[in-house]
Enzyme design. Structure first.
Site, PDB file in Angstrom:
ATOM      1  N   ASP A 121       0.862  -1.526   0.399  1.00 44.55           N
ATOM      2  CA  ASP A 121      -0.001  -0.147   0.151  1.00 44.55           C
ATOM      3  C   ASP A 121       0.840   0.780  -0.167  1.00 44.55           C
ATOM      4  OD1 ASP A 121      -3.154  -0.792   1.319  1.00 44.55           O
ATOM      5  OD2 ASP A 121      -1.369  -2.051   1.391  1.00 44.55           O
ATOM      6  N   HIS A 142      13.537 -14.532   5.554  1.00 43.52           N
ATOM      7  CA  HIS A 142      14.224 -14.838   6.042  1.00 43.52           C
ATOM      8  C   HIS A 142      14.016 -16.450   5.638  1.00 43.52           C
ATOM      9  CE1 HIS A 142      15.510 -13.033   9.861  1.00 43.52           C
ATOM     10  NE2 HIS A 142      14.553 -12.257  10.003  1.00 43.52           N
ATOM     11  N   THR A 154      14.235 -17.974  13.804  1.00 41.42           N
ATOM     12  CA  THR A 154      14.987 -17.751  13.755  1.00 41.42           C
ATOM     13  C   THR A 154      16.278 -18.109  13.220  1.00 41.42           C
ATOM     14  OG1 THR A 154      16.829 -16.032  14.901  1.00 41.42           O
ATOM     15  CG2 THR A 154      15.016 -17.664  15.943  1.00 41.42           C
ATOM     16  N   ARG A 186      21.826 -15.716   4.086  1.00 39.18           N
ATOM     17  CA  ARG A 186      20.121 -15.567   3.781  1.00 39.18           C
ATOM     18  C   ARG A 186      19.887 -16.030   2.365  1.00 39.18           C
ATOM     19  NH1 ARG A 186      16.416 -10.645   6.900  1.00 39.18           N
ATOM     20  NH2 ARG A 186      17.459 -11.859   9.173  1.00 39.18           N
TER      21      ARG A 186
END
Length: 243
Positions: A121, A142, A154, A186
């Site tokens: 948005d 992640h 995590t 990552r």
């Protein structure tokens, strides 16, 4: 300086023997990240920052209001148009300057650890107001989450010894990142997972994911350092991560 500021405001970072405890995450070569309640650092920081912000007399809070567009007059952004979710009424909030902090557009992906309201948005409002959008391809993410819920798992789980396995029971990260293995950055971990799935080594009925194993880790470590993950897995997936 910012860390000391957070501490002075009341952030309760974990300590061991009276000294601040540090955690290790993906692509880190040493333990360098302060932690709180094991794996709830973000929640603790948000708690303190919200409390601090609400103490500032110059800040007005509009809870349960949804911004629908920016107000532009003669080419200048001068406020926002919002809906009061309690009454359904439109309101105009005038401003000399406007800063958008709406999050990204992670929800355009089928699987994401981004917040449910990260639907783009803010991008759309900025674009309609005449802003130039760039670097749209960079999305914070992640590699690991609870399947079916998209709840973040995590990187500290892997820092404490959790590892990824394909349908052959192989620790495949050793192949893609021999040195860092499951604690690679990552992008490397995500790309490796994608390769395993695309080459038919995924798990599950549709072979569309891989498994993250914590069952070899001492349950006491999980209880102390990964309590949020253990609770979420039990609540949303009825999974005991120690088994």
């Amino acid at each position: 300086v910012r860390i000391q500021e957070l501490i002075s405001w009341g952030t309760q970072f974990d300590k061991v023997d009276g000294k601040y405890a540090f955690a290790k995450e993906g692509a880190h070569s040493r333990h360098r990240v302060l932690r709180a309640r094991g794996d709830a650092t973000g929640i603790e920081m948000i708690r303190v920052l919200l409390e601090r912000a609400k103490q500032q007399p110059q800040i007005q809070w509009f809870d349960h209001h949804f911004t629908v567009d920016l107000l532009v007059v003669d080419g200048r952004c001068c406020g926002a148009i919002v809906i009061n979710e309690g009454t359904g009424q439109l309101q105009v909030l005038p401003a000399r300057g406007v800063i958008l902090t709406t999050g990204g557009a992670g929800q355009v992906y089928a699987r994401t650890t981004n917040a449910p309201n990260a639907t783009g948005d803010g991008f759309a409002m900025a674009y309609r107001a005449g802003a130039i959008l760039e670097d749209m391809e960079f999305v914070q993410f992640h590699p690991t989450s609870l399947i079916g819920s998209n709840i973040l798992i995590t990187e500290r789980a892997r820092a404490k010894g959790a590892h990824l396995l394909n349908n052959k029971g192989e620790r495949f990260m050793e192949k893609y990142a021999p040195k860092a293995k499951d604690l690679a950055s990552r992008d490397v971990v995500s790309r490796s997972i994608a390769i395993e799935i695309n080459e038919g080594r995924g798990v599950g009925k549709n072979k569309d994911h891989v498994n993250l194993h914590l069952d070899h880790i001492d349950p006491k470590i999980i209880e102390k350092r990964l309590p949020g993950i253990a609770e979420s897995a039990k609540t949303f997936c009825e999974v005991d991560v120690t088994k």
